[in-house]
Design a protein around this motif. Structure first.
Motif, PDB file in Angstrom:
ATOM      1  N   TYR A 111       0.837  -1.199   0.000  1.00 59.92           N
ATOM      2  CA  TYR A 111       0.000   0.000   0.000  1.00 59.92           C
ATOM      3  C   TYR A 111       0.869   1.245   0.000  1.00 59.92           C
ATOM      4  O   TYR A 111       0.592   2.221  -0.711  1.00 59.92           O
ATOM      5  CB  TYR A 111      -0.917  -0.054   1.230  1.00 59.92           C
ATOM      6  CG  TYR A 111      -1.665   1.216   1.528  1.00 59.92           C
ATOM      7  CD1 TYR A 111      -2.785   1.583   0.789  1.00 59.92           C
ATOM      8  CD2 TYR A 111      -1.275   2.033   2.589  1.00 59.92           C
ATOM      9  CE1 TYR A 111      -3.487   2.738   1.084  1.00 59.92           C
ATOM     10  CE2 TYR A 111      -1.970   3.194   2.899  1.00 59.92           C
ATOM     11  CZ  TYR A 111      -3.078   3.543   2.140  1.00 59.92           C
ATOM     12  OH  TYR A 111      -3.772   4.685   2.446  1.00 59.92           O
ATOM     13  N   ASP A 112       1.932   1.226   0.777  1.00 62.67           N
ATOM     14  CA  ASP A 112       2.808   2.392   0.872  1.00 62.67           C
ATOM     15  C   ASP A 112       3.473   2.690  -0.472  1.00 62.67           C
ATOM     16  O   ASP A 112       3.540   3.852  -0.893  1.00 62.67           O
ATOM     17  CB  ASP A 112       3.880   2.146   1.938  1.00 62.67           C
ATOM     18  CG  ASP A 112       4.745   3.367   2.177  1.00 62.67           C
ATOM     19  OD1 ASP A 112       4.279   4.312   2.819  1.00 62.67           O
ATOM     20  OD2 ASP A 112       5.893   3.372   1.689  1.00 62.67           O
ATOM     21  N   TRP A 113       3.954   1.661  -1.155  1.00 61.91           N
ATOM     22  CA  TRP A 113       4.564   1.860  -2.475  1.00 61.91           C
ATOM     23  C   TRP A 113       3.544   2.432  -3.445  1.00 61.91           C
ATOM     24  O   TRP A 113       3.832   3.390  -4.172  1.00 61.91           O
ATOM     25  CB  TRP A 113       5.098   0.531  -3.018  1.00 61.91           C
ATOM     26  CG  TRP A 113       5.318   0.561  -4.500  1.00 61.91           C
ATOM     27  CD1 TRP A 113       6.347   1.164  -5.161  1.00 61.91           C
ATOM     28  CD2 TRP A 113       4.462   0.002  -5.508  1.00 61.91           C
ATOM     29  NE1 TRP A 113       6.190   1.010  -6.523  1.00 61.91           N
ATOM     30  CE2 TRP A 113       5.048   0.303  -6.768  1.00 61.91           C
ATOM     31  CE3 TRP A 113       3.281  -0.730  -5.480  1.00 61.91           C
ATOM     32  CZ2 TRP A 113       4.473  -0.100  -7.975  1.00 61.91           C
ATOM     33  CZ3 TRP A 113       2.708  -1.134  -6.674  1.00 61.91           C
ATOM     34  CH2 TRP A 113       3.305  -0.821  -7.908  1.00 61.91           C
ATOM     35  N   TRP A 114       2.349   1.868  -3.439  1.00 59.64           N
ATOM     36  CA  TRP A 114       1.338   2.309  -4.392  1.00 59.64           C
ATOM     37  C   TRP A 114       0.924   3.748  -4.130  1.00 59.64           C
ATOM     38  O   TRP A 114       0.781   4.542  -5.064  1.00 59.64           O
ATOM     39  CB  TRP A 114       0.113   1.397  -4.326  1.00 59.64           C
ATOM     40  CG  TRP A 114      -0.936   1.857  -5.278  1.00 59.64           C
ATOM     41  CD1 TRP A 114      -1.045   1.571  -6.606  1.00 59.64           C
ATOM     42  CD2 TRP A 114      -2.007   2.765  -4.981  1.00 59.64           C
ATOM     43  NE1 TRP A 114      -2.116   2.232  -7.153  1.00 59.64           N
ATOM     44  CE2 TRP A 114      -2.715   2.967  -6.186  1.00 59.64           C
ATOM     45  CE3 TRP A 114      -2.423   3.407  -3.815  1.00 59.64           C
ATOM     46  CZ2 TRP A 114      -3.833   3.790  -6.248  1.00 59.64           C
ATOM     47  CZ3 TRP A 114      -3.535   4.231  -3.885  1.00 59.64           C
ATOM     48  CH2 TRP A 114      -4.217   4.414  -5.086  1.00 59.64           C
ATOM     49  N   VAL A 115       0.736   4.138  -2.855  1.00 55.47           N
ATOM     50  CA  VAL A 115       0.316   5.494  -2.532  1.00 55.47           C
ATOM     51  C   VAL A 115       1.360   6.504  -3.015  1.00 55.47           C
ATOM     52  O   VAL A 115       1.019   7.534  -3.607  1.00 55.47           O
ATOM     53  CB  VAL A 115       0.067   5.652  -1.017  1.00 55.47           C
ATOM     54  CG1 VAL A 115      -0.034   7.129  -0.638  1.00 55.47           C
ATOM     55  CG2 VAL A 115      -1.215   4.932  -0.613  1.00 55.47           C
ATOM     56  N   GLY A 116       2.644   6.222  -2.786  1.00 57.59           N
ATOM     57  CA  GLY A 116       3.687   7.136  -3.230  1.00 57.59           C
ATOM     58  C   GLY A 116       3.692   7.310  -4.740  1.00 57.59           C
ATOM     59  O   GLY A 116       3.775   8.429  -5.255  1.00 57.59           O
ATOM     60  N   LYS A 117       3.596   6.193  -5.442  1.00 59.62           N
ATOM     61  CA  LYS A 117       3.587   6.232  -6.911  1.00 59.62           C
ATOM     62  C   LYS A 117       2.349   6.959  -7.421  1.00 59.62           C
ATOM     63  O   LYS A 117       2.429   7.807  -8.328  1.00 59.62           O
ATOM     64  CB  LYS A 117       3.643   4.805  -7.443  1.00 59.62           C
ATOM     65  CG  LYS A 117       3.452   4.650  -8.956  1.00 59.62           C
ATOM     66  CD  LYS A 117       3.556   3.179  -9.328  1.00 59.62           C
ATOM     67  CE  LYS A 117       3.267   2.945 -10.802  1.00 59.62           C
ATOM     68  NZ  LYS A 117       1.843   3.223 -11.141  1.00 59.62           N
ATOM     69  N   HIS A 118       1.213   6.646  -6.848  1.00 58.95           N
ATOM     70  CA  HIS A 118      -0.046   7.199  -7.342  1.00 58.95           C
ATOM     71  C   HIS A 118      -0.165   8.695  -7.024  1.00 58.95           C
ATOM     72  O   HIS A 118      -0.758   9.456  -7.785  1.00 58.95           O
ATOM     73  CB  HIS A 118      -1.211   6.433  -6.727  1.00 58.95           C
ATOM     74  CG  HIS A 118      -2.500   6.595  -7.465  1.00 58.95           C
ATOM     75  ND1 HIS A 118      -2.666   6.220  -8.782  1.00 58.95           N
ATOM     76  CD2 HIS A 118      -3.702   7.118  -7.074  1.00 58.95           C
ATOM     77  CE1 HIS A 118      -3.900   6.478  -9.173  1.00 58.95           C
ATOM     78  NE2 HIS A 118      -4.556   7.033  -8.160  1.00 58.95           N
ATOM     79  N   THR A 119       0.403   9.124  -5.896  1.00 56.12           N
ATOM     80  CA  THR A 119       0.392  10.536  -5.551  1.00 56.12           C
ATOM     81  C   THR A 119       1.202  11.345  -6.559  1.00 56.12           C
ATOM     82  O   THR A 119       0.790  12.444  -6.973  1.00 56.12           O
ATOM     83  CB  THR A 119       0.955  10.748  -4.129  1.00 56.12           C
ATOM     84  OG1 THR A 119       0.132  10.050  -3.191  1.00 56.12           O
ATOM     85  CG2 THR A 119       0.988  12.225  -3.769  1.00 56.12           C
ATOM     86  N   ARG A 120       2.339  10.800  -6.984  1.00 57.22           N
ATOM     87  CA  ARG A 120       3.144  11.493  -8.001  1.00 57.22           C
ATOM     88  C   ARG A 120       2.388  11.568  -9.324  1.00 57.22           C
ATOM     89  O   ARG A 120       2.473  12.574 -10.037  1.00 57.22           O
ATOM     90  CB  ARG A 120       4.483  10.774  -8.199  1.00 57.22           C
ATOM     91  CG  ARG A 120       5.371  10.798  -6.973  1.00 57.22           C
ATOM     92  CD  ARG A 120       6.802  10.433  -7.304  1.00 57.22           C
ATOM     93  NE  ARG A 120       6.924   9.146  -7.965  1.00 57.22           N
ATOM     94  CZ  ARG A 120       6.997   7.982  -7.339  1.00 57.22           C
ATOM     95  NH1 ARG A 120       6.933   7.935  -6.002  1.00 57.22           N
ATOM     96  NH2 ARG A 120       7.124   6.849  -8.014  1.00 57.22           N
ATOM     97  N   HIS A 121       1.644  10.515  -9.637  1.00 57.78           N
ATOM     98  CA  HIS A 121       0.842  10.532 -10.864  1.00 57.78           C
ATOM     99  C   HIS A 121      -0.222  11.620 -10.807  1.00 57.78           C
ATOM    100  O   HIS A 121      -0.415  12.366 -11.764  1.00 57.78           O
ATOM    101  CB  HIS A 121       0.191   9.168 -11.073  1.00 57.78           C
ATOM    102  CG  HIS A 121      -1.000   9.211 -11.984  1.00 57.78           C
ATOM    103  ND1 HIS A 121      -0.898   9.443 -13.343  1.00 57.78           N
ATOM    104  CD2 HIS A 121      -2.337   9.076 -11.727  1.00 57.78           C
ATOM    105  CE1 HIS A 121      -2.101   9.444 -13.888  1.00 57.78           C
ATOM    106  NE2 HIS A 121      -2.993   9.235 -12.927  1.00 57.78           N
TER     107      HIS A 121
END
Length: 345
Positions: A111-121
């Motif tokens: 979840y942490d990896w996805w949130v960071g990536k998705h926030t940048r998107h």
């Protein structure tokens, strides 16, 4: 991008404030706890029922249908994790994160990896340099990206329109691998927690599969489940931005236009709302990422009307046409790599 005068830029910046007042006045940013309680309980009940059916069916090739069923269930669970990551469900960040970590553990991704990536998107949608969703080694989303490919990935980019859906069969494995790599690097806010959740997921998943199924049937089950899960996940996110304008460094778009002009909505009614987890309202979701999923349908009417009044292009189409746009864009981006062959022909 054309230059914008300071006065016109101030007016444009005020457009989003005006739209926000309309959306807030309609109560569309208020939490929908009852909806999410019902959705989460239903998802978990179906998830549990699926594993009961898995045990009852036993070692049979009929389990490949169960694998397809779990591909759908895992994606629906991931949609809840997505909403939690945007703080759509509960008031506090901590409570949303608890839901996000638990749902990430259920499907086996960080979840942490996805949130960071998705926030940048979300901060830079379709930006050539800053959107991580445009940084996929096997694909090229601009002609410049295609020209910079080498070796096997250059061949893949050359034929990417044909290879796109087959490549999605590997997206589930890519999500798992990216999660493990994120934790291995020690980048996570809750590294120990997520390492435990992902380890428990892997142990429980493999134990269930190879306790109930023979090795060959078990491997087939995993291949079908993970492959179809990847396809479903990819097909849920691909229509949203692919084929829409990409933004170069130094663009001068304000927040409202940046989010609207790079996003595409998908029509189709409530069945599409369910199948795509609300991501079919991509324009509204990008403008108001904390808006609860069930409110996006109502917001769409207000946002489209606002864009029409301010002469802002608002893109939407049917589901199948959205995939056609994606494939057409991929073919165009890979065109420089095919030109020598096509010239000879």
């Amino acid at each position: 991008m054309t230059s914008v005068t300071p006065r016109r830029q101030r007016n444009r910046d005020g457009d989003f404030a005006t739209l926000s007042r309309e959306i807030r006045g309609a109560g569309l940013l208020e939490r929908r706890r009852a909806y999410y309680v019902a959705r989460i309980v239903a998802n978990l009940a179906v998830f549990a029922a699926g594993w009961v059916a898995f045990v009852v069916i036993g070692d049979s090739w009929w389990q490949l249908l169960t694998a397809a069923f779990f591909a759908v269930v895992f994606t629906q669970l991931a949609f809840i994790g997505h909403d939690a990551g945007h703080k759509q469900i509960l008031d506090s960040r901590r409570a949303n994160d608890v839901l996000g970590y638990l749902h990430g553990g259920l499907v086996g991704i960080s979840y942490d990896w996805w949130v960071g990536k998705h926030t940048r998107h979300h901060a830079n949608p379709n930006h050539e340099d800053d959107d991580p969703d445009l940084d996929i080694p096997a694909l090229a989303f601009t002609r410049d990206q295609a020209r910079n490919k080498h070796g096997v990935v250059r061949w893949m980019a050359k034929h990417q329109a044909v290879l796109f859906f087959p490549l999605l069969l590997l997206e589930g494995l890519n999500l798992h691998w990216s999660s493990v790599r994120h934790l291995w690097r020690g980048d996570g806010r809750a590294r120990v927690l997520e390492a435990g959740l992902l380890s428990a997921h892997l142990a429980a998943y493999l134990t269930a599969v190879f306790t109930v199924l023979s090795p060959l049937t078990g491997l087939a089950f995993i291949a079908v489940h993970q492959g179809l899960w990847g396809v479903y996940m990819g097909c849920s996110f691909a229509p949203n931005h692919k084929g829409m304008p990409t933004l170069p460094p130094g663009h001068q778009l304000d927040y409202l236009r940046k989010q609207v002009l790079t996003s595409r909505n998908v029509r189709g009614g409530r069945w599409v709302d369910f199948v795509l987890g609300g991501l079919n309202y991509q324009i509204e979701h990008h403008l108001f990422p904390t808006m609860p999923r069930p409110n996006l349908r109502r917001a769409q009417v207000l946002v489209q009307d606002f864009c029409d009044r301010h002469r802002i292009d608002y893109a939407q189409c049917g589901l199948l046409r959205s995939y056609a746009h994606v494939l057409r864009h991929l073919r165009d981006a890979g065109a420089p790599l095919r030109q020598p062959k096509e010239a000879k022909a």
